[in-house]
Design an enzyme around this catalytic site. Structure first.
Site, PDB file in Angstrom:
ATOM      1  N   GLU A 180       0.829  -1.206   0.000  1.00 26.97           N
ATOM      2  CA  GLU A 180       0.000   0.000   0.000  1.00 26.97           C
ATOM      3  C   GLU A 180       0.863   1.256   0.000  1.00 26.97           C
ATOM      4  OE1 GLU A 180      -3.899  -0.338   2.446  1.00 26.97           O
ATOM      5  OE2 GLU A 180      -2.328  -1.388   3.571  1.00 26.97           O
ATOM      6  N   TYR A 190      -8.282  29.437   5.943  1.00 28.42           N
ATOM      7  CA  TYR A 190      -8.577  28.131   5.343  1.00 28.42           C
ATOM      8  C   TYR A 190      -7.369  27.580   4.584  1.00 28.42           C
ATOM      9  CZ  TYR A 190     -13.357  30.096   5.638  1.00 28.42           C
ATOM     10  OH  TYR A 190     -14.510  30.693   6.020  1.00 28.42           O
ATOM     11  N   GLU A 197      -5.594   6.025  12.025  1.00 27.73           N
ATOM     12  CA  GLU A 197      -5.670   6.602  13.364  1.00 27.73           C
ATOM     13  C   GLU A 197      -4.453   7.482  13.652  1.00 27.73           C
ATOM     14  OE1 GLU A 197      -7.891   2.635  13.545  1.00 27.73           O
ATOM     15  OE2 GLU A 197      -6.144   3.442  12.526  1.00 27.73           O
ATOM     16  N   LYS A 237      -9.924   6.148   3.696  1.00 32.97           N
ATOM     17  CA  LYS A 237      -9.161   5.491   2.635  1.00 32.97           C
ATOM     18  C   LYS A 237     -10.189   4.914   1.673  1.00 32.97           C
ATOM     19  CE  LYS A 237      -5.682   2.723   3.461  1.00 32.97           C
ATOM     20  NZ  LYS A 237      -4.851   1.553   3.795  1.00 32.97           N
TER      21      LYS A 237
END
Length: 123
Positions: free
Chosen positions: A21, A53, A72, A98
């Site tokens: 990945e 922003y 996390e 994801k």
């Protein structure tokens, strides 16, 4: 107190538990909410009185560039960065998604959400 949100941020990045990945990359989404005092910005119409922003986006973008194994951990880093770089922000909530995670079946996205308040003074 008020809330500023950046919703639907999308990035291509190299996160994931598996080495593969981190080599091939994937598409990720981020939703960010910050709570801060917006009264002065509302009253004065001046950018320095609020959270820019563009700066929020830049913080998220930079954290998305550094690979992480877990969503996390990535969310935790984003919160740490916002609280560190923007001392007037009182609360942060971030969701990291994801897209098409490698689960062996159909899943549009996996998402984690973390929230944290700025620690107050200990009395």
């Amino acid at each position: 107190m008020g809330q500023i949100a950046l919703e639907g941020l999308e990035f291509f990045a190299f996160h994931g538990y598996y080495d593969e990945e981190q080599k091939i990359g994937n598409k990720y989404g981020v939703d960010l909410k910050v709570r801060t005092n917006l009264y002065r910005a509302g009253a004065t119409d001046k950018l320095p009185e609020t959270v820019n922003y563009e700066l929020l986006y830049k913080l998220v973008y930079e954290e998305m560039q550094a690979p992480a194994r877990l969503l996390e951990h990535l969310a935790h880093r984003i919160i740490d960065r916002v609280l560190h770089d923007l001392p007037h922000v009182q609360r942060v909530e971030v969701s990291v998604s994801k897209f098409n995670p490698p689960l062996g079946g159909i899943c549009h996205r996996a998402r984690v959400t973390l929230k944290r308040k700025r620690p107050g003074p200990v009395l």
